[in-house]
Design a protein around this motif. Structure first.
Motif, short mmCIF file in Angstrom:
data_model
loop_
_atom_site.label_atom_id
_atom_site.label_comp_id
_atom_site.label_asym_id
_atom_site.label_seq_id
_atom_site.Cartn_x
_atom_site.Cartn_y
_atom_site.Cartn_z
N THR A 145 0.83 -1.21 0.00
CA THR A 145 0.00 0.00 0.00
C THR A 145 0.87 1.26 0.00
O THR A 145 0.43 2.31 -0.49
N GLN A 146 2.08 1.15 0.53
CA GLN A 146 2.94 2.32 0.63
C GLN A 146 3.78 2.53 -0.63
O GLN A 146 3.87 3.63 -1.17
N ARG A 147 4.42 1.46 -1.11
CA ARG A 147 5.33 1.63 -2.26
C ARG A 147 4.57 1.85 -3.56
O ARG A 147 5.01 2.62 -4.40
N TRP A 148 3.43 1.19 -3.75
CA TRP A 148 2.63 1.46 -4.96
C TRP A 148 2.20 2.92 -4.98
O TRP A 148 2.21 3.57 -6.02
N THR A 149 1.78 3.41 -3.83
CA THR A 149 1.27 4.78 -3.77
C THR A 149 2.37 5.79 -4.08
O THR A 149 2.16 6.75 -4.82
N ARG A 150 3.57 5.52 -3.56
CA ARG A 150 4.68 6.41 -3.89
C ARG A 150 5.04 6.33 -5.37
O ARG A 150 5.43 7.32 -5.98
N ALA A 151 4.94 5.14 -5.96
CA ALA A 151 5.34 4.98 -7.36
C ALA A 151 4.28 5.49 -8.33
O ALA A 151 4.60 6.12 -9.34
N LEU A 152 3.00 5.22 -8.04
CA LEU A 152 1.95 5.47 -9.03
C LEU A 152 1.04 6.64 -8.69
O LEU A 152 0.21 7.02 -9.51
N GLY A 153 1.18 7.18 -7.50
CA GLY A 153 0.23 8.19 -7.06
C GLY A 153 -1.00 7.53 -6.45
O GLY A 153 -1.23 6.32 -6.61
N LYS A 154 -1.81 8.32 -5.75
CA LYS A 154 -2.89 7.75 -4.94
C LYS A 154 -3.96 7.05 -5.77
O LYS A 154 -4.38 5.94 -5.44
N SER A 155 -4.43 7.67 -6.85
CA SER A 155 -5.61 7.14 -7.52
C SER A 155 -5.39 5.75 -8.11
O SER A 155 -6.17 4.83 -7.87
N ARG A 156 -4.33 5.62 -8.89
CA ARG A 156 -4.09 4.31 -9.53
C ARG A 156 -3.71 3.25 -8.50
O ARG A 156 -4.15 2.10 -8.59
N ALA A 157 -2.91 3.64 -7.50
CA ALA A 157 -2.53 2.69 -6.44
C ALA A 157 -3.80 2.23 -5.71
O ALA A 157 -3.99 1.04 -5.46
N MET A 158 -4.67 3.17 -5.39
CA MET A 158 -5.92 2.84 -4.68
C MET A 158 -6.76 1.89 -5.53
O MET A 158 -7.29 0.89 -5.03
N GLU A 159 -6.89 2.21 -6.82
CA GLU A 159 -7.69 1.38 -7.71
C GLU A 159 -7.14 -0.05 -7.75
O GLU A 159 -7.89 -1.03 -7.65
N LEU A 160 -5.81 -0.18 -7.85
CA LEU A 160 -5.21 -1.51 -7.97
C LEU A 160 -5.33 -2.30 -6.68
O LEU A 160 -5.61 -3.51 -6.71
N VAL A 161 -5.14 -1.64 -5.54
CA VAL A 161 -5.23 -2.34 -4.25
C VAL A 161 -6.68 -2.75 -3.97
O VAL A 161 -6.94 -3.79 -3.37
N LEU A 162 -7.63 -1.94 -4.44
CA LEU A 162 -9.05 -2.25 -4.18
C LEU A 162 -9.65 -3.22 -5.19
O LEU A 162 -10.58 -3.96 -4.85
#
Ligand code: HXC
Length: 259
Positions: A145-162
């Protein structure tokens, strides 16, 4: 050393670690993660090794996540007591030599978190990255949840994790999750060549450079710049800085002492 779940070999100054549970798509069993931590520590302590490459055996997967069959029946306290691989991940994060993840095929869940915990990722064009934990009734537990968000920004990281959906190597490249994408058949050669180039430099200097880039994820810009300035000055206390600059001026190849 003989390992049960990984293969290790040295190629010149490069230490190669191959995750080797192909029947389970190289999923991370406790034994595998412990062996990777051990093997990276052995290479880190070996003065003849300047860079480490970690890849997955077979064409299909780098690692398809933590071992679901191992985790399925665990209780909260089991996971808590075992600390769910955090000691091993900590040990890998403490390695001073650069670690490249050469990612072939599926790179999912804990496997993706593991690749992201390496210093950089080279991806085969067939690589697929994702955090499918939500489809199993759990969530990422090793940095996803932390490294994806730093790499991709909140929206795409959130979409992928959810959603638990995967992204392609091309999208991972476009978003800066991976350094480069290469044809699958060339991945290992490319990674070994890149690692050999890194290993041809002074080891303590490479360790400082790696430390600073990683620090950019943990500190404010002002703190990171201060640390960079101090460590930059400190390179002038090494023999290798003298050797490197003298060799440039004399048009020679530097012979590093790693001191
Ligand atoms: C254990 C796994 C596994 C895993 C695959 N296998 N992934 N075993 N743990 N993470 C096993 C399968 O059970 C199967 O064994 C064999 O590997 C081949 O896999 P298939 O599913 O038959 O292959 P395929 O149909 O091609 O599908 C590939 C796949 C799929 C899409 C990658 O295997 C899959 O979805 N895997 C799980 C991915 C996942 O959810 N990862 C997150 C895990 S949770 P058999 O015996 O049937 O041949 C996690 C938490 C992190 O990582 C936090 C930790 C603290």
């Amino acid at each position: 050393t003989n390992y049960a779940t990984i293969l290790t070999e040295t190629r010149g100054a490069v230490g190669l670690i191959t995750l080797n549970r192909p029947k389970a798509l190289n999923s991370l069993s406790p034994e595998l993660v412990a062996e990777v931590a051990k093997a990276t520590a052995v290479y880190d302590a070996d003065p003849s090794i300047g860079c480490i490459v970690i890849t997955g055996s077979g064409q299909k997967a780098f690692a398809a996540g933590a071992d679901i069959k191992f985790m399925a029946d665990k209780s909260y306290m089991d996971m808590h007591k075992q600390r769910a691989y955090s000691a091993e991940f900590g040990a890998i994060a403490n390695v001073s030599k650069p670690i490249i993840a050469a990612v072939n095929g599926f790179c999912l869940g804990g496997g993706c978190e593991f690749a992201m915990a390496c210093d950089f990722i080279l991806a085969a064009d067939t690589a697929k990255f994702g955090q499918p934990e939500i489809t199993l009734g759990t969530i990422p537990g090793l940095g996803g949840t932390q490294r994806w968000t730093r790499a991709l920004g909140k929206s795409r990281a959130m979409e992928l994790v959810l959603t638990g959906e995967m992204i392609t190597a091309q999208e991972a490249l476009a978003r800066g999750l991976v350094a480069r994408v290469v044809p699958a058949a060339e991945l290992l050669d490319d990674a070994l060549k890149t690692a050999a180039k890194i290993a041809s430099h002074s080891q303590p200097i490479a360790a400082l450079a790696k430390t600073l880039v990683n620090a950019a994820f943990e500190s404010s810009l002002a703190e990171g710049l201060r640390l960079e300035r101090m460590l930059f000055y400190s390179t002038f206390s090494t023999k290798d800085q003298k050797i490197g600059m003298k060799a440039f001026i004399e048009k020679q190849k530097p012979e590093w002492t790693n001191e």
